[in-house]
Each structure stands twice: as C-alpha cells, then as structure tokens.
Motif scaffolding. Structure first.
Motif, PDB file in Angstrom:
ATOM      1  N   UNK A 145       0.835  -1.196   0.000  1.00 27.34           N
ATOM      2  CA  UNK A 145       0.000   0.000   0.000  1.00 27.34           C
ATOM      3  C   UNK A 145       0.872   1.248   0.000  1.00 27.34           C
ATOM      4  N   UNK A 146       0.295   2.310  -0.524  1.00 29.09           N
ATOM      5  CA  UNK A 146       0.967   3.608  -0.517  1.00 29.09           C
ATOM      6  C   UNK A 146      -0.045   4.673  -0.126  1.00 29.09           C
ATOM      7  N   UNK A 147       0.399   5.602   0.675  1.00 29.61           N
ATOM      8  CA  UNK A 147      -0.387   6.788   1.011  1.00 29.61           C
ATOM      9  C   UNK A 147       0.342   7.960   0.372  1.00 29.61           C
ATOM     10  N   UNK A 148      -0.342   8.650  -0.531  1.00 34.34           N
ATOM     11  CA  UNK A 148       0.270   9.733  -1.299  1.00 34.34           C
ATOM     12  C   UNK A 148      -0.334  11.060  -0.857  1.00 34.34           C
ATOM     13  N   UNK A 149       0.541  12.043  -0.665  1.00 35.05           N
ATOM     14  CA  UNK A 149       0.106  13.390  -0.301  1.00 35.05           C
ATOM     15  C   UNK A 149       0.847  14.403  -1.162  1.00 35.05           C
ATOM     16  N   UNK A 150       0.226  15.528  -1.369  1.00 32.33           N
ATOM     17  CA  UNK A 150       0.855  16.643  -2.067  1.00 32.33           C
ATOM     18  C   UNK A 150       1.427  17.562  -0.995  1.00 32.33           C
ATOM     19  N   UNK A 151       2.758  17.710  -0.972  1.00 28.99           N
ATOM     20  CA  UNK A 151       3.369  18.560   0.059  1.00 28.99           C
ATOM     21  C   UNK A 151       3.457  20.019  -0.376  1.00 28.99           C
ATOM     22  N   UNK A 152       2.794  20.363  -1.473  1.00 31.27           N
ATOM     23  CA  UNK A 152       2.800  21.730  -1.973  1.00 31.27           C
ATOM     24  C   UNK A 152       3.614  21.877  -3.239  1.00 31.27           C
ATOM     25  N   UNK A 153       4.660  21.063  -3.373  1.00 29.07           N
ATOM     26  CA  UNK A 153       5.468  21.123  -4.586  1.00 29.07           C
ATOM     27  C   UNK A 153       5.734  19.752  -5.196  1.00 29.07           C
ATOM     28  N   UNK A 154       5.504  18.712  -4.425  1.00 30.47           N
ATOM     29  CA  UNK A 154       5.748  17.341  -4.889  1.00 30.47           C
ATOM     30  C   UNK A 154       4.695  16.401  -4.326  1.00 30.47           C
ATOM     31  N   UNK A 155       4.528  15.259  -4.990  1.00 28.31           N
ATOM     32  CA  UNK A 155       3.752  14.171  -4.398  1.00 28.31           C
ATOM     33  C   UNK A 155       4.722  13.326  -3.592  1.00 28.31           C
ATOM     34  N   UNK A 156       4.347  13.015  -2.359  1.00 27.96           N
ATOM     35  CA  UNK A 156       5.181  12.246  -1.448  1.00 27.96           C
ATOM     36  C   UNK A 156       4.404  11.005  -1.044  1.00 27.96           C
ATOM     37  N   UNK A 157       5.060   9.839  -1.082  1.00 22.10           N
ATOM     38  CA  UNK A 157       4.378   8.584  -0.756  1.00 22.10           C
ATOM     39  C   UNK A 157       5.054   7.872   0.404  1.00 22.10           C
ATOM     40  N   UNK A 158       4.234   7.344   1.295  1.00 20.48           N
ATOM     41  CA  UNK A 158       4.686   6.401   2.315  1.00 20.48           C
ATOM     42  C   UNK A 158       4.235   5.033   1.839  1.00 20.48           C
ATOM     43  N   UNK A 159       5.171   4.092   1.773  1.00 27.62           N
ATOM     44  CA  UNK A 159       4.882   2.762   1.256  1.00 27.62           C
ATOM     45  C   UNK A 159       5.003   1.751   2.389  1.00 27.62           C
ATOM     46  N   UNK A 160       4.066   0.799   2.411  1.00 25.79           N
ATOM     47  CA  UNK A 160       4.089  -0.262   3.420  1.00 25.79           C
ATOM     48  C   UNK A 160       3.693  -1.570   2.752  1.00 25.79           C
ATOM     49  N   UNK A 161       4.104  -2.663   3.357  1.00 26.82           N
ATOM     50  CA  UNK A 161       3.732  -3.968   2.824  1.00 26.82           C
ATOM     51  C   UNK A 161       3.728  -4.989   3.938  1.00 26.82           C
TER      52      UNK A 161
END
Length: 119
Positions: free
Chosen positions: A87-103
């Motif tokens: 799974x990935x949780x994606x957020x927009x930090x204002x200038x980039x998309x940032x993902x936290x990945x877990x498995x």
C-alpha cells in the motif's frame, strides 16, 4: 484533489490486484500467522474486521481529499494465490507528491524479494 484510480500491475512473478472487499476471505490465511504482529502490534483479523477495513480502504482517499490511498493484494502468479499486500499513502506537500509505502508478506513467502518487487 482528483486522484486517479488504482489499476492492476503485473511484474515478473506477481500480480498486484487493486484491493476489494472480495479479497478478505483469501487474505485471512495470509494474515493468520501470529509472527506478522511481533513488531507491528495488532492481532490476527477476523473476516468481519477485514471486510470492514477493506471497505474503508477501497474508498481510495481520505475524507478531506488530502491523501490518496493505493492498496493492492499481492498474488504470486505461479500459484494464483495472495501472499500479502502493498500500500501507498500519497500526499501533495505543496510542490511534490510524497508517498509512504508499506507492505505485509506472509512469513511463508518472506526472503524471496516479493516485497521489493511489489513496492
């Protein structure tokens, strides 16, 4: 934000299917080994709990729309059965998309590079 939908992904050994409530029965066996919870906490989920969890996750985004949730069941193609999830949780930090990945990969399938291939 309008997030895209999750799609199937095929790798050399794996099929990543977008998570659905219908995966719950087949994932019970994958998540049934107590050693999975030694470091992360939690406990073996019941079918009802897993169905409820998957129903919430398949929405695909947080209530406020700030997070995009991507969830796949990891299926080993040679046997045609699930061996875990990624799974990935994606957020927009204002200038980039940032993902936290877990498995989570079943202990029976760990040490074979499945998590790396799925991620």
């Amino acid at each position: 934000m309008d997030w895209p939908t999750t799609e199937c992904i095929v790798t050399a050994r794996l099929l990543l299917e977008p998570l659905s409530v219908e995966h719950a029965p087949s994932m019970i066996e994958v998540l049934a080994q107590p050693s999975l919870y030694d470091y992360t906490g939690g406990e073996i989920p019941s079918l009802k709990l897993l169905e409820k969890r998957y129903a919430a996750q398949t929405v695909g985004h947080s209530e406020d729309g700030s997070q995009w949730w991507l969830n796949w069941v990891v299926i080993e193609r040679d046997i045609g059965k699930p061996v875990g999830f990624v799974q990935a949780t994606v957020e927009d930090d204002g200038s980039n998309l940032v993902a936290d990945i877990a498995w989570v990969i079943s202990p029976d399938w760990q040490g074979r590079g499945i998590a790396s291939e799925a991620a």
